[in-house]
Scaffold this active site. Structure first.
Site, PDB file in Angstrom:
ATOM      1  N   ASP A 445      -0.102  12.021 -13.617  1.00 49.07           N
ATOM      2  CA  ASP A 445      -0.382  13.462 -13.551  1.00 49.07           C
ATOM      3  C   ASP A 445      -1.898  13.641 -13.542  1.00 49.07           C
ATOM      4  O   ASP A 445      -2.586  13.367 -14.531  1.00 49.07           O
ATOM      5  CB  ASP A 445       0.258  14.122 -14.791  1.00 49.07           C
ATOM      6  CG  ASP A 445       0.062  15.628 -14.837  1.00 49.07           C
ATOM      7  OD1 ASP A 445      -0.780  16.156 -14.098  1.00 49.07           O
ATOM      8  OD2 ASP A 445       0.769  16.277 -15.627  1.00 49.07           O
ATOM      9  N   HIS A 446      -2.462  14.111 -12.410  1.00 47.31           N
ATOM     10  CA  HIS A 446      -3.925  14.189 -12.315  1.00 47.31           C
ATOM     11  C   HIS A 446      -4.522  15.304 -13.141  1.00 47.31           C
ATOM     12  O   HIS A 446      -5.732  15.443 -13.256  1.00 47.31           O
ATOM     13  CB  HIS A 446      -4.369  14.324 -10.853  1.00 47.31           C
ATOM     14  CG  HIS A 446      -5.754  13.803 -10.619  1.00 47.31           C
ATOM     15  ND1 HIS A 446      -6.869  14.413 -11.165  1.00 47.31           N
ATOM     16  CD2 HIS A 446      -6.210  12.738  -9.932  1.00 47.31           C
ATOM     17  CE1 HIS A 446      -7.954  13.736 -10.819  1.00 47.31           C
ATOM     18  NE2 HIS A 446      -7.582  12.714 -10.059  1.00 47.31           N
ATOM     19  N   ARG A 447      -3.658  16.113 -13.791  1.00 48.35           N
ATOM     20  CA  ARG A 447      -4.254  17.142 -14.646  1.00 48.35           C
ATOM     21  C   ARG A 447      -4.838  16.496 -15.886  1.00 48.35           C
ATOM     22  O   ARG A 447      -5.779  16.976 -16.480  1.00 48.35           O
ATOM     23  CB  ARG A 447      -3.190  18.174 -15.055  1.00 48.35           C
ATOM     24  CG  ARG A 447      -2.655  18.958 -13.870  1.00 48.35           C
ATOM     25  CD  ARG A 447      -1.495  19.861 -14.250  1.00 48.35           C
ATOM     26  NE  ARG A 447      -0.364  19.071 -14.731  1.00 48.35           N
ATOM     27  CZ  ARG A 447       0.761  19.610 -15.196  1.00 48.35           C
ATOM     28  NH1 ARG A 447       0.905  20.920 -15.247  1.00 48.35           N
ATOM     29  NH2 ARG A 447       1.745  18.839 -15.607  1.00 48.35           N
TER      30      ARG A 447
END
Lengths: 473, 478
Positions: A445-447
């Site tokens: 998850d690139h968040r």
């Protein structure tokens, strides 16, 4: 028991044929010539007391294919008070058992199908809902390869000679009293097993005194029949039965999701809302394989080794063990719980190895075995499959070299592991060598997890695996 | 007096001088070839079954390593027990001053008999009263060749000389059923051959169905019903035992079985040969000695033979050891001057399988038949062992108790129990029947908790009787 109708149909070659016939033109002709329409009736779970809401099937007195008369006991049902015999209200044949022994059904639900004539038995069986969500998966060895890492190929190899032997001996039961295969002499337990497994006694070579068929002959024939579906050698033995894969799939039919399948679908759709990226890495596993060989005898599995290695790497990179729950913050998990994806009959579940970094490899392996058994028996508690912080998915046992997995909601990353294969590599000093390597691919998850975090994590993981002495601490 | 089964003799302190004429071993069938050794073997099989039931053990949280047995050890347990009881019995008899005369007894005339090696010799004696208690032997139907090794009767089976892989048991009554329990626990597979259409024909049908579900279906047992074993040939030269089956009604050949051993459990035949009955004009009926309700022997002219009684299996009224005992006590009472008639309906019976089966009184079909004839209503109350705390604590919730009664006056017609310790639990009911206790009286009796006896408590409490008990003695309906 759930597969018994399939195995039975493979020994009654006429069954599929009649199905085909019916589909073409038999049906309309039937309706015109017969005044009374034959029906497939349902046998319902009765209310045996005013307080009963569901009942458990204790045992089926009659089996599929048996003739039923009105008033005859068909099944024994356990209510909240006592066991009661349930009678059939119609004459006919018990065409299909929908709810098996040991399972429960709500009062009023269908527990079996009754066909009025013998020909309709096959029709009724096709109406039987496949893979009922409460069915207990058979203790089949076809589930083993997917759940545990222990490759079953040695088992399959050993079974094929047995299959060929039993196929060759079909119909030539060597028994002095069997009068050239006409009469079968089998012990009581052998007969019972043959009935339960749906195996034809006539095709079994007896190993008992005077060529008597005994229980272990039936068990061997059954095991061989299940595996021979894929070997191609057995022409008559279960060749029409599904190969050792999830069976019961009716082509051209529409089968609704089970509860588990709905959950998987929901999770996958939810994952579309998460911005993910993937990073791949090739890890040399020679050292890990050597370690595995050494401690295998102590009950350690490859899954446990990988989970431990991953957990130790996560301990050094806590951000990869975090997740984004509300879209605006990092949730750093206090535990490292490795969820390992396991395929089970009709679905997928992720039993969790809690605190994988802290628990020693032997306890971890034991725990893993326990979880797998429970998963197969559909007895996992929610806290045993929903508390993962990082997920492992392994398709290496199928020979897959690399794949990428979908991120389960609520977690930050999932690692897809491929098969380890001997690979030609160029070493730093300009030489060519052979190393066993596997490709792993992490979806994150690139968040919360950025490229550098993930790359660093994979570098650590690769170091741990290539020098695995810490795994046995 | 002369008696052959000495079961009840120890209870005759009425001051009567007593002698026993014993042609074989003291104790007769019960001690040597029946009750005693069979219960020893069943005790072994019960434990073996429990230990091997991994699932059951696991439910308690127990792990048991592979349980095994030593055949000789098991056989010794049975034999030693029989010897012990036999010597205890002999000593008790001696202590009571009973003379044990060894030899075959023959009646010469009223109150005269002789004993000896049989034939013409022997010592003649006179006695004021004579009781014939010669018992029975296993019945072997014709066509069946018993060789004592591969084709056996219960006499041989109780010695447990070997445990066959596959044994056919001819007869599914309580003897056959008990042996199937023993053999399957020790690892054999069993095939029942039953002449009637139902297995376990003597039991109440509902109990029989449940018993079949628990004692037969899950075990390595299969069966053929409605067939006779017309010919059984023992094993010879490596060939197994051959059993030819014919349809019981049409007598057509049906099948041939090949098994390792065959046990003949088709019943017992009275042992009344050579007793000299012709000397007093008594004719046996199918081997049984005809008696009236007071066990007095009836001669061929229908007249009572004075001072001659016959008890136990020899008269065929109820072929159970304790029935013989009760009949004997009845006779002793009469001989001592007090009249006594035994109520056979109050005599319980038990089958010591695991779980046990017991019964007293009438079965449901018998009760309904009687009810139709005599014009009264019959009700049935049932409870499951599943509702009993103790049974559940033992993980033995599989069981059923059934009460058949008259709702108009609370009379108990029959009680049938299938479950843990059924053989011990039945006595509350048999006592009630013997004393004429009605349900409305007994239902206030308190039972200790948690015990299995509460199963019967439940039964009595759940019965719907239209009469309530009152402190004043109620008018007895005649």
């Amino acid at each position: 028991m759930a597969h018994s109708h399939l195995l039975q149909s493979s020994f009654i070659p006429t069954a599929p044929a009649s199905l085909r016939r019916r589909g073409v033109c038999a049906a309309p002709v039937r309706q015109r010539t017969h005044l009374i329409q034959s029906k497939i009736r349902e046998i319902f779970m009765p209310a045996l007391s005013s307080t009963m809401t569901e009942g458990k099937i204790v045992s089926w007195i009659k089996s599929e294919g048996d003739k039923l008369s009105k008033g005859e006991s068909v099944v024994v049902v356990e209510s909240d008070k006592a066991d009661m015999d349930v009678e059939s209200f119609y004459d006919g044949y018990l065409a299909a058992i929908v709810v098996d022994e040991g399972l429960s059904a709500a009062v009023g639900s269908t527990i079996a199908l009754l066909a009025e004539t013998e020909e309709e038995i096959a029709l009724a069986q096709s109406q039987k809902p496949s893979s009922a969500s409460v069915s207990v998966p058979p203790a089949a060895n076809n589930d083993a390869p997917k759940a545990a890492e222990e490759i079953p190929t040695p088992v399959a190899a050993a079974a094929t000679p047995a299959v060929k032997a039993s196929v060759g001996a079909l119909g030539s039961a060597v028994h002095p009293a069997s009068e050239g295969g006409k009469r079968v002499v089998a012990s009581p337990y052998a007969k019972k097993l043959a009935k339960d497994f749906g195996v034809d006694l006539r095709g079994i070579v007896g190993s008992g005194p005077n060529g008597r068929v005994v229980a272990k002959d039936v068990e061997a024939a059954f095991a061989a029949a299940k595996l021979s579906g894929g070997s191609g050698g057995g022409a008559t033995v279960a060749s029409e039965a599904a190969e050792a894969k999830p069976s019961g799939v009716e082509l051209g039919s529409v089968v609704p999701f089970t509860t588990m399948q709905s959950a998987v679908s929901r999770n996958m759709v939810e994952s579309l809302g998460v911005p993910t990226f993937r990073v791949g890495y090739t890890i040399t596993t020679d050292a890990l394989d050597a370690l595995y060989k050494k401690i295998k005898s102590k009950g350690v599995t490859m899954t446990a080794l990988l989970a431990k290695a991953t957990a130790l790497a996560l301990a050094k990179h806590p951000v990869v063990n975090s997740s984004c729950r509300d879209g605006k913050s990092f949730t750093y998990n206090s535990h490292i719980n490795i969820a390992v994806a396991v395929a089970i009959d009709g679905g997928l579940i992720t039993p969790v190895l809690q605190d994988a970094d802290k628990i020693d490899i032997y306890s971890l392996s034991r725990k893993w075995k326990e979880l797998v058994d429970k998963a197969r028996a559909k007895q996992l508690q929610p806290n045993e499959y929903t508390t993962g912080t990082f997920t492992l998915s392994n398709l290496g046992m199928f020979g897959v070299d690399r794949f990428d997995a979908i991120l389960p909601p609520g977690t930050g990353a999932i690692m897809a592991v491929g098969a380890s294969q001997p690979t030609l590599v160029g070493t730093k000093d300009g030489r060519i060598g052979l190393k066993t390597q596997m490709q792993v691919n992490v979806t994150a998850d690139h968040r919360v997890i950025y490229g550098a975090d993930l790359a660093a994590f994979l570098q650590t993981l690769s170091k741990i695996i290539e020098d695995p002495k810490d795994l046995t601490l | 007096m002369f008696i052959n089964t000495a079961m009840f003799l120890v209870r005759t302190p009425n001051g009567l001088k007593t002698a026993i004429i014993e042609g074989d071993v003291v104790g007769g069938t019960c001690v040597n070839r029946g009750c005693v050794p069979s219960k020893a073997l069943l005790a072994v099989s019960g434990r073996m079954r429990e230990l091997q039931n991994e699932h059951h053990m696991k439910s308690f949280g127990l792990q048991v390593a592979a349980a095994g047995y030593d055949r000789q050890g098991v056989a010794d347990h049975a034999n030693n027990l029989a010897s012990k009881i036999r010597s205890n019995l002999t000593n008790s008899l001696k202590a009571l001053g009973v003379d044990i005369l060894t030899g075959v007894g023959t009646i010469l005339g009223p109150q005269t008999l002789k004993y000896g090696k049989g034939g013409s010799g022997g010592t003649a004696i006179t006695a004021k009263d004579i009781i014939i208690a010669t018992g029975s032997v296993p019945l072997v139907p014709k066509g069946i060749e018993v060789d004592g090794k591969s084709v056996i009767t219960s006499d041989h089976a109780l010695k447990l000389e070997y445990v066959p892989d596959w044994i056919a048991i001819v007869g599914s009554g309580y003897i056959g059923l008990e042996f199937s329990d023993v053999y399957t626990a020790l690892g054999s597979e069993v095939t029942f051959i039953e002449a009637l259409d139902q297995l376990m024909p003597g039991f109440d049908p509902e109990i029989g169905k449940l018993a079949q579900r628990v004692l037969i279906n899950p075990r390595k047992i299969d069966y053929h019903t409605g067939v006779f074993a017309s010919k059984i040939t023992p094993a010879k030269d490596g060939k197994p035992v051959q059993i030819e089956l014919i349809d019981a009604k049409t007598k057509e050949p049906k099948d041939v079985l090949e098994v390792d051993a065959a046990l003949i459990a088709t019943g017992r035949a009275p042992f009344t040969q050579g007793l000299g009955l012709e000397n007093i004009n008594v004719q046996t009926q199918r081997g049984f000695i005809p008696v009236d309700e007071r066990m007095r022997v009836i001669d061929a002219n229908g007249k009572l033979v004075p001072r001659l009684y016959c008890i136990g299996d020899a008269n065929g009224k109820m072929m159970l050891a304790h029935a013989a005992s009760a009949q004997g006590i009845s006779v002793v009472e009469q001989v001592s001057g007090k009249d006594h008639v035994l109520n056979h309906l109050s005599i319980p019976a038990a089958c010591f399988t695991h779980p046990e089966i017991s019964m007293v009184g009438l079965t449901e079909p018998q009760a309904r038949e009687k009810a139709e004839k005599e014009g009264f209503e019959v009700s049935v109350a049932k409870t499951s062992f599943k509702a009993n705390t103790k049974a559940l604590a033992e993980n033995e919730g599989e069981g059923l108790a059934k009460l058949i009664y008259r709702p108009d006056n609370g009379e108990i017609l029959g009680v049938h129990i299938f479950g843990l310790h059924a053989a011990d639990l039945i006595h509350e009911a048999s006592n009630a029947i013997a004393m004429g206790t009605r349900i409305q009286e007994i239902k206030f009796a308190v039972h200790a908790h948690p015990t299995l006896s509460e199963v019967l408590d439940e039964l009595f409490k759940s019965a719907k009787v239209k009469v309530t008990s009152s402190p004043v003695a109620e008018p007895v309906s005649v």
